[in-house]
Design an enzyme around this catalytic site. Structure first.
Site, short mmCIF file in Angstrom:
data_model
loop_
_atom_site.label_atom_id
_atom_site.label_comp_id
_atom_site.label_asym_id
_atom_site.label_seq_id
_atom_site.Cartn_x
_atom_site.Cartn_y
_atom_site.Cartn_z
CE LYS A 33 -2.42 -0.88 3.76
NZ LYS A 33 -1.97 -2.21 4.15
NE ARG A 107 -5.19 -0.79 8.37
CZ ARG A 107 -3.93 -1.11 8.36
NH1 ARG A 107 -3.52 -2.23 8.87
NH2 ARG A 107 -3.04 -0.29 7.86
NE ARG A 141 7.61 -3.22 5.97
CZ ARG A 141 6.31 -3.02 5.80
NH1 ARG A 141 5.86 -2.44 4.71
NH2 ARG A 141 5.46 -3.42 6.71
NE ARG A 174 6.30 -1.06 10.46
CZ ARG A 174 5.36 -0.82 9.53
NH1 ARG A 174 5.60 0.02 8.56
NH2 ARG A 174 4.19 -1.41 9.58
NE ARG A 185 1.41 -5.55 10.47
CZ ARG A 185 2.51 -5.34 9.74
NH1 ARG A 185 3.61 -6.02 9.98
NH2 ARG A 185 2.49 -4.47 8.77
P1 ADP Z 1 0.44 -2.43 7.50
O1 ADP Z 1 -0.58 -2.11 6.46
O2 ADP Z 1 1.70 -2.96 6.94
O3 ADP Z 1 -0.16 -3.19 8.66
P2 ADP Z 1 0.35 0.23 8.53
O4 ADP Z 1 1.55 1.11 8.56
O5 ADP Z 1 -0.78 0.60 7.66
O6 ADP Z 1 0.96 -1.15 8.20
O7 ADP Z 1 -0.24 0.07 10.02
C1 ADP Z 1 0.59 -0.26 11.12
C2 ADP Z 1 -0.29 -0.58 12.33
O8 ADP Z 1 -1.07 0.58 12.69
C3 ADP Z 1 -1.33 -1.67 12.14
O9 ADP Z 1 -0.79 -2.96 12.33
C4 ADP Z 1 -2.35 -1.31 13.23
O10 ADP Z 1 -1.89 -1.69 14.52
C5 ADP Z 1 -2.35 0.20 13.18
N1 ADP Z 1 -3.38 0.72 12.26
C6 ADP Z 1 -3.16 1.37 11.06
N2 ADP Z 1 -4.34 1.72 10.51
C7 ADP Z 1 -5.31 1.27 11.34
C8 ADP Z 1 -6.73 1.30 11.31
N3 ADP Z 1 -7.40 1.86 10.29
N4 ADP Z 1 -7.40 0.73 12.35
C9 ADP Z 1 -6.76 0.18 13.39
N5 ADP Z 1 -5.43 0.09 13.48
C10 ADP Z 1 -4.69 0.64 12.48
#
Ligand code: ADP
Length: 240
Positions: A33, A107, A141, A174, A185
């Site tokens: 993404k 999400r 990564r 990370r 996740r």
């Molecule tokens: P990825 O898509 O690789 O999981 P992101 O950088 O988008 O990584 O998100 C990192 C973390 O931030 C997620 O694992 C979650 O804990 C939190 N997060 C991000 N967006 C949301 C969301 N819309 N709702 C709940 N938690 C979120």
């Protein structure tokens, strides 16, 4: 403006009817993404809101929201809906740009319904990437914690192993890219976020991309490029 019909077909109505075009980019964690959003911002001048970046900034600054989010993020869980909804919707309200790209939001169904009350989603892009590829990608990564620069050992490795190209400082993985968190996740994604694809399909705005139109690139482990090769012309058609 391009609208995808119930059956996934497109219907046109005049651009002037639309004040703000909200595009979502969805897909499994580590599915590209971020990489694809960067290309969309460059080519289509989107105002970009990444919830992962917003949350990581709050954690780094040690704000009350960041402190609350930290443990969920480290263990690979989604942060509570009310926390992220407040954070994102307050940002969305401030934006004057006519093109907004929401990366990583919504999400959950609760988040999607909250967004619907504020903005009309025009296009929901889903990146369909197999789980095995996600696990492989996330384990390769590494980031430079000071700047957020990201390296992937398989396709954009640092010049010197384990070191940031610009500062020479050490790279770290990370916490949420460590194997146990990646598994959590993916599980959260399957339980909470996958059902949203049907939500947007029913509204007629879902568009899925898996790169299969460009098998040569997929075979070279360049799925994000393969996806973008189809996504870019689609966006040119929809945004004008
Ligand atoms: P990825 O898509 O690789 O999981 P992101 O950088 O988008 O990584 O998100 C990192 C973390 O931030 C997620 O694992 C979650 O804990 C939190 N997060 C991000 N967006 C949301 C969301 N819309 N709702 C709940 N938690 C979120």
């Amino acid at each position: 403006m391009l609208q995808l019909g119930k059956a996934g077909r497109c219907a046109w109505r005049p651009v002037s009817l639309v004040r703000c075009k909200t595009t979502l980019i969805m897909g499994p964690p580590g599915g590209g993404k971020g990489t694809i959003s960067k290309k969309l911002i460059k080519d289509f001048n989107f105002h970009h809101i990444s919830t992962g970046d917003l949350l990581r900034t709050q954690v780094r600054l040690g704000t009350p929201q960041g402190l609350k989010a930290k443990s969920y993020m480290e263990s690979g869980d989604l942060v509570p809906d009310e926390l992220i909804i407040d954070m994102v919707l307050s940002k969305v309200e401030d934006i004057s740009s006519s093109r907004v790209l929401l990366d990583g939001f919504p999400r959950t169904r609760v988040q999607a319904e909250a967004l619907d009350k504020k903005k009309q989603v025009e296009i929901a892009i889903n990146l369909a990437v197999p789980n095995e590829e996600i696990v492989r990608r996330t384990s390769s990564r590494w980031i430079h914690p000071g700047s957020g620069r990201t390296y992937a050992y398989d396709y954009n490795p640092p010049k010197e192993e384990g070191k940031d190209d610009e500062t020479g400082e050490s790279l770290i993985q990370r916490d949420d890219d460590k194997p146990a968190a990646v598994k959590a996740r993916l599980q959260e994604y399957d339980n909470q976020t996958l059902p949203l694809l049907d939500y947007y399909k029913e509204k007629g705005c879902l568009r899925q991309f898996d790169g299969s139109d460009n098998p040569d690139l997929v075979a070279k482990d360049r799925r994000s490029d393969a996806i973008y090769a189809s996504l870019k012309p689609f966006m040119q058609g929809s945004l004008g």
